[in-house]
Design a protein around this motif. Structure first.
Motif: not given
Length: 584
Positions: A55-72
């Motif tokens: 869960e920790c690794c999967e959430r890191l992966a998810y928020y690694g995309i979602a957190g800054n998606l609008i900037t990309y």
């Protein structure tokens, strides 16, 4: 002598049966080989590190995309602000709707383990596609030249959004299953394991926030300073680690059998009760139809005791004269078991408790919307460093990371002395405290805004709309209080929907609890739209204008505090009438 031995034999047999119950889990779970699981060798905390690591690794992966998606989307795909914001919210909404798909597959056909395993593969493929779209020159949009930003090609869009929505589909199989699968490792019939299960939910949420903290700080910096290929590649690697962690624990897991389609069973109860609408329900509940076996007719589910509410639905379990004469009880569209009827009753009883999460999620949504706007209108400099207002969300994450061990190690033992409940508070009590704390969060945000507006008026900054020289760190209390509210409400919600849901509907109920996040975001947008409409009529400035110094954001926060207070009142009324599930 012979008679004494005969008298002792039943006692010896009873002792052996009791000893066997202590050795094996009694909640209907099985081990990897399909046998009753030995408590010493399976489940419990020995299996949980692999699930928490996943869960920790999967959430890191998810928020690694979602957190800054609008900037990309704006800087690399060259989308406008409105288009980019719409794409982000649509994708995030999809991520909270797809769990309904994964939940039905898990409860009906595959079980939680194989659903997580299959959808994790889809998730990883989506992450890999996203990484390739940001790394391979042919798949990357051309950089802006002298202010001209050429649009991405259809192939580039297809690669990027294909990967993005594969992630949304993948998360739909993981989100509703992984917390329930972790809780499956604890035997409900063992009082000691039941207490440890309550602790598991605390550390499960802790793992989520550890992943989120790393993403919102380190990964965002890497994406903007070291490149998006690396910034997407690192979360992809962590998703691979999540899958590896999950599979490593396989020999230690306990598995619950899928019980068939929950939607079909619900439909059968509705149809059967309608068909027997003219039949009277007997006063003696023992006359209602139920299997004579120890286990229920639903695979992976214990029997549920009859309750007196929603008696119309009991008609589905009434044996008609025709069925009594023929002895044919096999058509579930005409005759349902008491357990099957009680499944639907439980969902109906849960509804008011479930609905309370929508307002709470609307409050939680302010962290990434109006809290950020409020921060932009304040002094964001700390010495020579300028703090992005959105970065204050890390204080919420830090708050959760602080509150979880505090709750688990100190609040539970203290509360236990007063409540007599092994886990400190019942799930209903815990969620109620979370709702109360959410009111305090909105009040804190409103007070900060009153102070900010007062200073803007005194310094003559109302017309110019310039940031007010009050430190953005004044927002820390509202983020910290929101973190406390999460620990009480969201974790209590996870536990409630696992414990109180029918055994064969746990993934579906987890998906329904996640649905409140999506509905809360939609409600927040609706409230914002209505507030803007009604407060800008007749040429007025409105509560939330582009120039916050001339608006009244504090009124908006007080409105949410008021709605939260009403929501809490309705919740307490519903909670007082709520009947706990009684499994037999």
């Amino acid at each position: 002598m012979g008679s004494i031995e005969e008298d002792e034999r039943p006692l010896i047999e009873q002792g052996l049966i009791s000893q066997e119950k202590n050795l094996y889990a009694q909640d209907g779970s099985v081990d990897i080989h399909g046998n009753p699981p030995l408590k010493e060798k399976t489940g419990n905390w020995k299996a949980c590190p692999f699930i928490l690591g996943n869960e920790c690794c999967e959430r890191l992966a998810y928020y690694g995309i979602a957190g800054n998606l609008i900037t990309y989307l704006t800087t690399k795909l060259h989308q406008g602000n409105v288009s980019a914001a719409t794409n982000v919210t649509t994708w995030q909404g999809t991520c909270y709707l797809t769990p309904l798909i994964g939940a039905v597959l898990a409860d009906a056909y595959w079980g939680r383990y194989w659903t997580i395993a299959c959808f994790s593969g889809i998730y990883f493929i989506g992450m890999s596609a996203l990484t390739l779209s940001a790394s391979v020159p042919a798949l990357k949009p051309v950089e802006c030249i002298d202010g001209f930003c050429p649009p991405a090609t259809p192939a580039q869009y297809a690669m990027f959004f294909g990967g993005l929505y594969l992630i949304a589909l993948g998360t739909g199989g993981i989100k509703p299953c992984v917390s329930s699968f972790g809780a499956d490792q604890f035997d409900d019939t063992d009082s000691g394991e039941r207490v440890r299960k309550a602790s598991f939910f605390n550390w499960f949420y802790f793992s989520i926030n550890i992943g989120a903290l790393v993403s919102s700080s380190l990964l965002v910096w890497i994406q903007e300073n070291r490149g998006w290929g690396l910034g997407f590649g690192i979360p992809t690697v962590f998703m691979g680690l999540a899958i590896a962690s999950f599979f490593f624990g396989t020999p230690l897991y306990r598995f619950q059998k899928p019980g068939g389609s929950p939607i079909t069973r619900i439909s059968q109860v509705v149809v059967a009760s309608f068909r027997k609408s003219t039949i009277k329900v007997p006063e003696d509940a023992m006359l209602l139809y139920e299997t004579q076996d120890k286990n229920s007719a639903i695979a992976g589910s214990r029997k549920i005791e009859h309750t007196d509410d929603c008696q119309y639905l009991d008609k589905a379990a009434v044996i008609s004269e025709e069925e009594s004469k023929s002895g044919d009880f096999s058509n579930s569209w005409r005759l349902c078991t008491v357990t099957q009827v009680e499944e639907l009753k439980i969902l109906i009883r849960m509804f008011p408790i479930w609905a309370s999460g929508i307002i709470f999620s609307a409050v939680y949504a302010q962290m990434s919307t109006m809290f950020v706007q409020q921060g932009r209108a304040m002094n964001c400099k700390i010495g020579s460093f300028e703090l992005p207002p959105a970065a204050l969300g890390t204080f919420d994450t830090a708050s959760v990371i602080i509150w979880v061990p505090l709750y688990d190690r100190f609040i539970i033992p203290l509360a236990r002395r007063f409540t007599g409940v092994d886990k400190g508070f019942t799930e209903i009590q815990r969620m109620g405290i979370g709702l109360l704390v959410s009111v305090l969060c909105m009040a804190a945000a409103a007070i900060v805004e009153i102070i900010r507006l007062h200073m803007a008026n005194e310094l003559g900054l109302v017309e110019s709309g310039a940031p007010v020289p009050i430190s953005v760190l004044w927002q820390i209390p509202q983020y910290f209080i929101l973190g406390a509210a999460e620990v009480f409400y969201f974790i209590g919600q996870l536990e409630f929907f696992y414990d109180q849901s029918p055994d064969a509907m746990r993934s579906l109920c987890s998906a329904l609890s996640l649905l409140t996040n999506a509905l809360g975001n939609y409600l927040s947008s609706l409230i914002l739209t209505l507030v803007t409409y009604f407060t800008t009529r007749n040429g007025q400035q409105g509560w939330i204008s582009d120039n916050l110094n001339s608006g009244h954001l504090d009124y908006f926060f007080w409105l949410l505090a008021g709605l939260s207070l009403v929501n809490m009142g309705i919740y307490f009324f519903s909670a007082a009438k709520y009947k706990q599930k009684r499994a037999s």
